[in-house]
Design an enzyme around this catalytic site. Sequence first.
Site, PDB file in Angstrom:
ATOM      1  CG  ASP A   1      -2.133   0.856  -3.365  1.00  0.00           C
ATOM      2  OD1 ASP A   1      -0.991   1.330  -3.166  1.00  0.00           O
ATOM      3  OD2 ASP A   1      -3.054   0.962  -2.519  1.00  0.00           O
ATOM      4  CG  ASN A   2      -0.899   4.609  -4.611  1.00  0.00           C
ATOM      5  OD1 ASN A   2      -2.035   4.262  -4.281  1.00  0.00           O
ATOM      6  ND2 ASN A   2      -0.024   5.072  -3.716  1.00  0.00           N
TER       7      ASN A   2
ATOM      8  CB  CYS B   1      -5.707   3.344  -2.060  1.00  0.00           C
ATOM      9  SG  CYS B   1      -4.296   3.960  -1.122  1.00  0.00           S
TER      10      CYS B   1
ATOM     11  CG  ASP C   1      -2.076   0.923   1.150  1.00  0.00           C
ATOM     12  OD1 ASP C   1      -2.141   1.699   0.178  1.00  0.00           O
ATOM     13  OD2 ASP C   1      -2.934   0.887   2.046  1.00  0.00           O
ATOM     14  CG  ASP C   2       0.079   4.899  -0.083  1.00  0.00           C
ATOM     15  OD1 ASP C   2      -0.708   4.642  -1.002  1.00  0.00           O
ATOM     16  OD2 ASP C   2      -0.168   5.717   0.826  1.00  0.00           O
TER      17      ASP C   2
END
Length: 537
Positions: free
Chosen positions: A312-313, A77, A41-42
């Site tokens: 996700d990014n 997200c 995540d991130d």
Amino acid sequence: PRAMSPAAVVRGLALAALLVLSPAVAARQARRPNVVLILTDDQDVCLGGMTPLKKTNALIAQMGITFLNAYVPSALCCPSRASILTGKYPHNHHVVNNTLEGNCSSRLWQKIQEPYTFPALLKTMCGYQTFFAGKYLNEYGAEDAGGVGHVPPGWSFWYALEKNSKYYNYTLSVNGKARRHGENYSVDYLTDVLANMSLDFLEYKSNFEPFFMMISTPAPHSPWTAAPQYTKSFQNVSAPRNSNFNIHGKNKHWLIRQAKTPMTNSSIQFLDDAYRKRWQTLLSVDDLIEKLVKKLEVNGELDNTYIFYTSDNGFHTGQFSLPIDKRQLYEFDIKVPLLVRGPGIKPNQTNKMLVANIDLGPTILDIAGYDLNKTQMDGMSLLPLLRGDKNVTWRSDFLVEYQGEGYNGSDPTCPGLGPGVTHCFPDCVCEDSYNNTYACVRTLSASWDLQYCEFDDREVFVEVYNLTADPHQINNIAKTIDQEILEKMNYRLMMLQSCSGATCRTPGVFDPGYRFDPRLMFSNHGVRARRFSAQSL
């Protein structure tokens, strides 16, 4: 002896057939590859986000392939995760931001998109047992959308986090039943809980069906709570001071220009601290990967299992004087790690092809033997690239799109900025606004490394970057680039913004098969058509 009833005869024949066929069925099923998808995540890749993951690098990257140009179509997200699940661009799955109003885990999403995600197809059409653990979508568990009792179709085993990433004091949906966790490290630290659940699944699952696992960690998302044994790690690490760090974003969209340069000492100290803590949280992900790979090896399943690792990014820490966040159109926010190991993948490879997270669903379905022509997905299967096939025809561009978040009222932190801004820091630097709404064509061909972006705002602002000459995207060349290229990119952007399925995979501007008719720029495509002149930019 008493005669058997017809029903009993049928049951007996069925059982006999099953007993005869089951070894063959089991052998056939066993040959079908398993798939594991780890989603962080991130986690950036441009600013050193993979550096702490020594075990992951050894166990996945060095044993397989690293994609050097892997991107997300939206640097946030929920839209990005929806793209992974559906294989679609945001304009086709309609998840535009992290809110219920933005279709994040909304009733509409549940009705229209969830039944056709790739895990749903894996389970219903391909006979896979499916396992999910971790963060799903940011608004998952919202009372207005069914709460944690909602279990999306396609999951045999469901252990999903309510709402956004946390490390302690969270609620999991365990197959639709709420389970509350506290703040005891040994039983509650979420990354470790996900690891243990994954190991339990591998221990107790059926051995007669192939499996798909999706493990979605909270790390390295805020609040960046490291496991206690890692809180002293990386004490001398700080955010990279590359050439776009702490500089004014001249010739950029107003949201970037409003950032205060130079940043205050407190802002720099904050982002350095955040950077260090992000790395600390990733050490527990590294442990998870090690445990998972060891368990697959002990089970004798490692050689028949594809393992994908991605995020996700991306993320930024001080670039163009924006303290910390994602959402922006630049490489540091849209580029992500992508590592894959598995059957037929040679070790220690790198691949420079332009790939996106909309490709993950088609790839995994392709691995499972599903006919991709039956889907409505926008992405492409990576399987030919994973196998090292020769003369593969591949894309040279893809679409990035984002719809800014913002509120009618002023941000209470910075009332002087007026309405429409959000995610503001105490020194009134804001990371998002309602008109931070843009679409880009990211092109990577044999001769061009280019990004072309349009904003949907009153300025009709355009940003163009030649990443060959300017890899850190400091100089916006929209006013100086060749007019013909500008027009072609504008037209290509309109095409991609209205694409669906196969039309998202047509030749890009610099491909031999590309055809451009300037007259089409004035026809009605259902998207806003514009002609730019260098003087108006």
